[in-house]
Design a protein around this motif. Structure first.
Motif, short mmCIF file in Angstrom:
data_model
loop_
_atom_site.label_atom_id
_atom_site.label_comp_id
_atom_site.label_asym_id
_atom_site.label_seq_id
_atom_site.Cartn_x
_atom_site.Cartn_y
_atom_site.Cartn_z
N LEU A 407 0.83 -1.20 0.00
CA LEU A 407 0.00 0.00 0.00
C LEU A 407 0.87 1.25 0.00
CD1 LEU A 407 -2.64 -1.20 2.60
CD2 LEU A 407 -3.08 -0.77 0.18
N GLN A 408 1.93 1.26 0.78
CA GLN A 408 2.80 2.43 0.83
C GLN A 408 3.51 2.65 -0.50
OE1 GLN A 408 5.35 2.64 4.34
NE2 GLN A 408 3.88 1.41 5.47
N ARG A 409 3.76 1.57 -1.22
CA ARG A 409 4.47 1.69 -2.49
C ARG A 409 3.56 2.13 -3.63
NH1 ARG A 409 7.97 -3.08 -5.59
NH2 ARG A 409 8.48 -1.83 -7.44
N TYR A 410 2.34 1.62 -3.68
CA TYR A 410 1.48 1.83 -4.85
C TYR A 410 0.37 2.85 -4.64
CZ TYR A 410 3.80 -2.16 -7.00
OH TYR A 410 4.73 -3.00 -7.53
N PHE A 411 -0.06 3.08 -3.40
CA PHE A 411 -1.11 4.07 -3.17
C PHE A 411 -0.49 5.47 -3.08
CE2 PHE A 411 -3.91 0.68 -2.83
CZ PHE A 411 -5.19 1.07 -2.43
N PRO A 412 -1.30 6.51 -3.25
CA PRO A 412 -0.77 7.87 -3.14
C PRO A 412 -0.05 8.10 -1.81
CG PRO A 412 -3.00 7.90 -4.01
CD PRO A 412 -2.73 6.50 -3.59
N ALA A 413 0.95 8.97 -1.84
CA ALA A 413 1.80 9.19 -0.66
C ALA A 413 1.01 9.72 0.53
CB ALA A 413 2.92 10.16 -1.01
N GLN A 441 -17.61 0.01 -5.65
CA GLN A 441 -18.38 -0.41 -6.82
C GLN A 441 -17.47 -0.71 -8.01
OE1 GLN A 441 -21.50 -1.13 -6.71
NE2 GLN A 441 -21.81 -0.37 -4.61
N ARG A 442 -16.42 0.08 -8.20
CA ARG A 442 -15.47 -0.17 -9.27
C ARG A 442 -14.68 -1.44 -9.00
NH1 ARG A 442 -14.94 0.12 -13.14
NH2 ARG A 442 -12.93 1.03 -13.71
N ALA A 443 -14.31 -1.66 -7.74
CA ALA A 443 -13.50 -2.82 -7.38
C ALA A 443 -14.26 -4.13 -7.61
CB ALA A 443 -13.05 -2.72 -5.92
N LEU A 444 -15.56 -4.12 -7.33
CA LEU A 444 -16.35 -5.34 -7.55
C LEU A 444 -16.28 -5.79 -9.00
CD1 LEU A 444 -19.62 -4.79 -5.45
CD2 LEU A 444 -17.75 -6.38 -4.97
N LYS A 445 -16.27 -4.84 -9.91
CA LYS A 445 -16.20 -5.18 -11.33
C LYS A 445 -14.85 -5.79 -11.70
CE LYS A 445 -19.44 -1.50 -12.60
NZ LYS A 445 -19.63 -0.23 -13.34
N GLU A 446 -13.83 -5.50 -10.85
CA GLU A 446 -12.49 -6.05 -11.09
C GLU A 446 -12.26 -7.35 -10.31
OE1 GLU A 446 -10.34 -4.74 -13.25
OE2 GLU A 446 -11.78 -3.15 -13.74
N GLY A 447 -13.29 -7.80 -9.58
CA GLY A 447 -13.16 -9.04 -8.83
C GLY A 447 -12.56 -8.88 -7.45
N LEU A 478 -2.99 -11.41 -3.01
CA LEU A 478 -3.14 -10.21 -2.18
C LEU A 478 -2.46 -9.02 -2.85
CD1 LEU A 478 -4.05 -8.92 0.51
CD2 LEU A 478 -1.86 -9.61 1.48
N LYS A 479 -1.26 -9.23 -3.35
CA LYS A 479 -0.53 -8.14 -4.02
C LYS A 479 -1.30 -7.66 -5.25
CE LYS A 479 3.97 -6.91 -5.99
NZ LYS A 479 5.35 -7.38 -6.27
N TRP A 480 -1.80 -8.57 -6.05
CA TRP A 480 -2.56 -8.19 -7.25
C TRP A 480 -3.78 -7.36 -6.87
CZ3 TRP A 480 -7.62 -9.11 -8.58
CH2 TRP A 480 -7.99 -8.72 -9.86
N ALA A 481 -4.50 -7.80 -5.83
CA ALA A 481 -5.72 -7.09 -5.43
C ALA A 481 -5.41 -5.67 -4.97
CB ALA A 481 -6.44 -7.87 -4.33
N LEU A 482 -4.37 -5.50 -4.18
CA LEU A 482 -4.04 -4.17 -3.66
C LEU A 482 -3.53 -3.25 -4.77
CD1 LEU A 482 -2.35 -5.13 -0.27
CD2 LEU A 482 -4.72 -4.44 -0.68
N ILE A 483 -2.71 -3.79 -5.65
CA ILE A 483 -2.23 -2.97 -6.77
C ILE A 483 -3.39 -2.59 -7.70
CG2 ILE A 483 -0.76 -2.97 -8.83
CD1 ILE A 483 1.22 -4.69 -7.31
N SER A 484 -4.32 -3.51 -7.88
CA SER A 484 -5.49 -3.22 -8.71
C SER A 484 -6.32 -2.10 -8.12
CB SER A 484 -6.34 -4.49 -8.88
OG SER A 484 -5.62 -5.50 -9.56
N LEU A 485 -6.48 -2.10 -6.79
CA LEU A 485 -7.20 -1.00 -6.15
C LEU A 485 -6.48 0.32 -6.38
CD1 LEU A 485 -8.27 -2.54 -2.70
CD2 LEU A 485 -9.72 -2.10 -4.69
N ALA A 486 -5.17 0.29 -6.27
CA ALA A 486 -4.38 1.52 -6.47
C ALA A 486 -4.57 2.06 -7.88
CB ALA A 486 -2.91 1.24 -6.19
N ARG A 487 -4.66 1.17 -8.86
CA ARG A 487 -4.79 1.59 -10.25
C ARG A 487 -6.17 2.16 -10.56
NH1 ARG A 487 -1.51 -3.67 -12.64
NH2 ARG A 487 0.59 -2.77 -12.37
N LEU A 488 -7.14 1.87 -9.69
CA LEU A 488 -8.49 2.42 -9.89
C LEU A 488 -8.60 3.85 -9.36
CD1 LEU A 488 -10.70 -0.63 -8.84
CD2 LEU A 488 -10.33 0.24 -11.16
#
Length: 498
Positions: A407-413, A441-447, A478-488
């Motif tokens: 989260l610290q690496r991929y989410f906004p500072a 709602q966006r995350a649900l569409k990404e699984g 877990l890593k894929w899910a968190l990075i996917s959230l960051a990209r949304l």
């Protein structure tokens, strides 16, 4: 006259100055205990007290079998956003040396209404097309299946048909004896006859509330608070009074005292160790003060200690029940988080309300399941439960730290991330007022599912917050899910400012 600083306070102050000056930067591992003792010319016990004080100040974090580290910038706060519609508490000490605290608690009792989204989150744990970061339910890989199977084979062989018979309230005496022994680790002296077995911790809290509240009564809770608790209060038609927590120390007696002055509170519910969703471990002094305050005002405390065994340090923290001198604390817990959620085996130590709770348990469900009681008694007796706890504490710590690093690496500072002392969840506050419900709602569409912040309040607070469960999936998932959230988030930001 100024109070002379104790030696451990002097050591803590010196280390704190090195942290503030930048000599010890974020993430830096502090010198070891023996090294600090030699450097300051003090005993090891003095250094240990100084380390604990630095931790209470929020300057360092302890890592099991590793040492103390300067807290990272992303973990400086628990993720509470006071400007996010959350209640404020204004404390104004009176002139007589602060003996009485006055002020205004800006919150109002409300009825919880969250059932649709809660059911959606819970049901998501069984969906194969989702990574369920929402419900705080550990993955099956953290359940000691082999040990449970051994215990089941042994008890069915030894007990025969007994395992299929009713276990009327208060429940199997052997498992109650084992539970009483474990409660001593939390500082609670309980006899097996003080314990009533329940269908999990929810059932225990329901029984406690039934015995002290009527529909329409006001119940104080810490805020943010576990949405399942709001569900319980909604079911009983009780009003919720949310008490803001301190970002590092949790529920405070001063804030609770203000609420008691202003509202006719009938009960207080408190997750006393590793609160959900923040993971805060209150100090021993806070527990003592809160128990005493509620006792003085004749308000029952319903203590939820379901995470008590899951601290990241080896030492088991005391329960608030330890400081109960009048029998007004209802101690509630279960094996759902520490062992196996599907067994639905919990218990309550209801103090002076034991007879009412025991009858309530019989009236509501007649009996509790027999097989888990026999099997868990065997598991505790054999030592397999302690071996499991040592493994799972380390595993949960590793997952939480791993998730926090991602989260610290991929989410906004400017994202704020909690720094829990136990359990397996993290609490985030997103930057720039990004809306967690829209992200959900966006995350649900990404699984991917997670628990949006508004679920943890009756006041639609924490709009920019979310809770994630770190004990699901393998490391890659877990890593894929968190990075996917960051990209949304960039897409969400564009819609927010459109």
């Amino acid at each position: 006259m100024l109070k002379k600083q104790k030696r451990y306070e002097q050591v803590a102050a010196a280390v704190a100055e090195r942290i503030r000056s930048g000599d010890y930067p974020p993430g830096f591992k502090l010198p070891g205990t023996r090294s600090l003792a030699g450097r300051f010319g003090v005993s090891i016990s003095t250094v240990v007290e100084a380390q604990r004080l630095l931790e209470r100040w929020g300057l360092v974090v302890a890592r099991p079998r590793s040492g103390y580290y300067v807290r990272l910038p992303g973990a400086e706060a628990t993720g509470l956003d006071r400007s996010d519609g959350h209640s404020e508490v204004s404390l104004q000490p009176s002139a007589d040396s602060g003996a009485v605290v006055t002020g205004v608690l800006q919150c109002t009792p409300r009825v919880a209404t969250t059932r649709r989204l809660i059911l959606e989150l819970v049901q998501a744990t069984h969906r194969q097309d989702l990574i369920p970061l929402g419900a705080a339910v550990q993955d099956s890989r953290y359940i000691p299946v082999d040990a449970l199977n051994r215990a089941l084979r042994r008890v069915t062989k030894l007990q025969g048909g007994n395992v299929w018979s009713y276990e009327f309230a208060p429940g199997n005496p052997v498992i109650r004896e084992r539970i009483a022994e474990r409660m001593q680790l939390a500082g609670v002296k309980a006899h097996r006859d003080d314990i009533v077995l329940t269908h999990g911790c929810h059932d225990a809290m329901l029984l406690a509330l039934h015995s002290v509240c009527q529909p329409g009564d006001i119940v104080a809770v810490e805020s943010p608070t576990y949405y399942g608790l709001l569900q319980v209060l909604e079911t009983l038609q009780l009003k919720v009074l949310e008490i803001p927590v301190h970002p590092g120390r949790g529920l405070q007696a001063d804030a609770l005292a203000l609420a008691i002055q202003q509202w006719p509170i009938k009960a207080c519910i408190w997750v006393s160790n590793f609160s959900n969703p923040l993971g805060i471990l209150p100090s021993v002094q806070s527990k003592r003060e809160i128990v005493q305050l509620l006792a003085e005002n004749n308000i029952p405390l319903i203590e939820n200690d379901v995470y008590g065994e899951l601290g990241f340090l080896e030492e088991r923290p005391p329960a608030a029940k330890k400081f109960d001198r009048q029998g007004g604390v209802f101690y509630c817990a279960s094996f759902s988080k520490s062992l196996a959620p599907g067994a639905r085996l919990g218990w309550i130590v209801p103090g002076k309300s034991r007879d009412a709770v025991q009858y309530g348990q019989f009236a509501s469900s007649v009996a509790t399941p027999s097989i888990p009681q026999y099997a868990f008694a065997e598991l505790l007796q054999s030592g397999d439960f302690d071996r499991h706890l040592r493994r799972v504490r380390s595993a949960y710590y590793d997952r939480v730290m791993r998730a926090s690093g991602i989260l610290q690496r991929y989410f906004p500072a400017t994202t704020r991330i909690s720094d829990p002392a136990g359990g397996f969840v993290l609490w985030l506050t997103l930057p720039d007022k990004l809306n967690a419900m829209k992200l959900y709602q966006r995350a649900l569409k990404e699984g991917i599912s997670f628990a949006p912040g508004p679920l943890f309040s009756t006041a639609e607070s924490f709009q920019s917050c979310l809770r994630i469960n770190c004990a699901v999936g393998d490391d890659d998932a877990l890593k894929w899910a968190l990075i996917s959230l960051a990209r949304l988030l960039p897409e969400l930001d564009e819609k927010t400012h459109a």
